[in-house]
Design a protein around this motif. Structure first.
Motif, short mmCIF file in Angstrom:
data_model
loop_
_atom_site.label_atom_id
_atom_site.label_comp_id
_atom_site.label_asym_id
_atom_site.label_seq_id
_atom_site.Cartn_x
_atom_site.Cartn_y
_atom_site.Cartn_z
N CYS A 188 63.93 73.64 62.64
CA CYS A 188 64.08 74.66 63.67
C CYS A 188 64.07 76.06 63.04
CB CYS A 188 65.41 74.44 64.40
SG CYS A 188 65.73 75.70 65.66
N LEU B 138 65.32 78.68 64.34
CA LEU B 138 66.52 79.43 64.73
C LEU B 138 67.74 79.00 63.94
CD1 LEU B 138 66.00 79.57 68.60
CD2 LEU B 138 65.36 81.26 66.87
N CYS B 139 67.98 77.67 63.83
CA CYS B 139 69.21 77.20 63.15
C CYS B 139 68.90 76.39 61.89
CB CYS B 139 70.05 76.38 64.12
SG CYS B 139 69.24 74.86 64.64
N CYS C 244 65.50 70.72 68.46
CA CYS C 244 66.38 70.55 67.30
C CYS C 244 67.73 69.96 67.74
CB CYS C 244 66.58 71.87 66.58
SG CYS C 244 67.81 72.93 67.37
N ASN D 87 70.48 71.30 67.86
CA ASN D 87 71.22 72.25 68.73
C ASN D 87 70.48 72.58 70.02
OD1 ASN D 87 73.47 72.57 66.96
ND2 ASN D 87 72.17 73.82 65.61
N HIS E 119 67.59 73.74 70.63
CA HIS E 119 66.55 74.79 70.71
C HIS E 119 65.22 74.08 70.95
CE1 HIS E 119 69.52 76.96 67.94
NE2 HIS E 119 69.58 77.56 69.12
ZN LIG Z 1 67.82 74.97 66.34
#
Ligand SMILES: [Zn+2]
Length: 273
Positions: A20, A22-23, A36, A38, A40
């Motif tokens: 991912c 973002l994370c 992902c 989380n 996303h």
């Molecule tokens: Zn993520």
């Protein structure tokens, strides 16, 4: 199966390569998206690519620019370069083209059975690139590459900026980075006609920076000349970053002067650790 479904199926087979943006968690590819741990979520487009940098937008490079590049590249203009690169890439199994543009360079280099990953921030380029098979096509930021650490055998980076920190992170310990930079006589006829004060071109700084990044580096030079018909010459003038601020009337004059032969010179830089 639609192209989108084919691209999703291919990404499912190779989802272990992805993370991912973002994370940085691992992802799964479901029947429409990359998701992902989380949650996303990044959807596949109908063309079959995924935009993993939707917050960034690169509008500088237009569809017309990439169409001109595709016409030039598929005309055989870069064939001698591709032949050298194919030897260097050899039998790599995972190849990432970082700064892939409209994707033809990667498509020409990809060995049978290998997995390609084509990444560029310019959406219009990736959208066009997604017509080629056996590649995960992604709009993404080269400063935050959505691939797991040590996932790639070979990185190719052709006439495009590098982010060495990220490139080294995704490269396997035994992997090889292949960067193509212009040689000093690259597009010499255009430099002489439009920028005589900037001729010849110097790549010394780019090469020095590359050599600092890897324990072992090698250089190969590829030089040749190609004739271009006037229609393709105009496309070359329109697609070349060097020519960005040159007026249309000056380009037309260059073509009227019947210059047909263009010099191509590249340095292929190989880096290994
Ligand atoms: Zn993520």
């Amino acid at each position: 199966m639609t192209r989108k479904q084919q691209r999703i199926h291919f990404a499912q087979q190779h989802q272990a390569l992805l993370r991912c943006p973002l994370c940085h968690e691992q992802v799964e590819v479901n029947d429409a998206s990359i998701v992902c741990a989380n949650r996303h979520t990044f959807d596949f487009t109908k063309q079959g690519y995924v935009n993993l940098a939707p917050q960034r937008s690169e509008e500088l490079y237009t569809k017309e620019l990439f169409a001109a590049r595709r016409d030039i590249i598929t005309s055989g203009f870069y064939d001698p370069l591709h032949q050298e690169l194919a030897k260097v890439v050899g039998q790599a199994t995972v190849i990432a083209d970082l700064g892939c543009g409209e994707g033809t360079h990667l498509q020409k280099l990809l060995p049978q059975g290998a997995v390609g990953i084509g990444i560029d921030l310019a959406k219009e380029g990736v959208k066009m690139a997604a017509s080629y098979d056996n590649v995960l096509w992604q709009v993404a930021d080269l400063a935050n590459i959505p691939l797991t650490t040590s996932s790639v055998d070979t990185i190719v980076n052709i006439l495009s900026p590098s982010n060495y920190k990220e490139f080294r992170r995704i490269l396997r310990p035994t992997g090889c980075m292949v960067k193509v930079v212009p040689g000093e006589h690259y597009l010499a006829e255009l430099r002489q006609a439009f920028f005589p004060e900037k001729s010849p071109y110097s790549n010394a700084k780019i090469i020095a920076l590359f050599e600092q990044q890897f324990a072992k580096t090698t250089q190969l030079k590829v030089s040749y000349q190609q004739d271009l018909a006037p229609q393709l010459m105009r496309k070359l003038l329109d697609m070349t970053p060097l020519m960005q601020n040159v007026a249309s009337v000056q380009k037309a004059q260059f073509i009227a002067d019947k210059i047909q032969t263009i010099t191509l010179e590249f340095i292929i830089l190989l880096g290994e650790n």
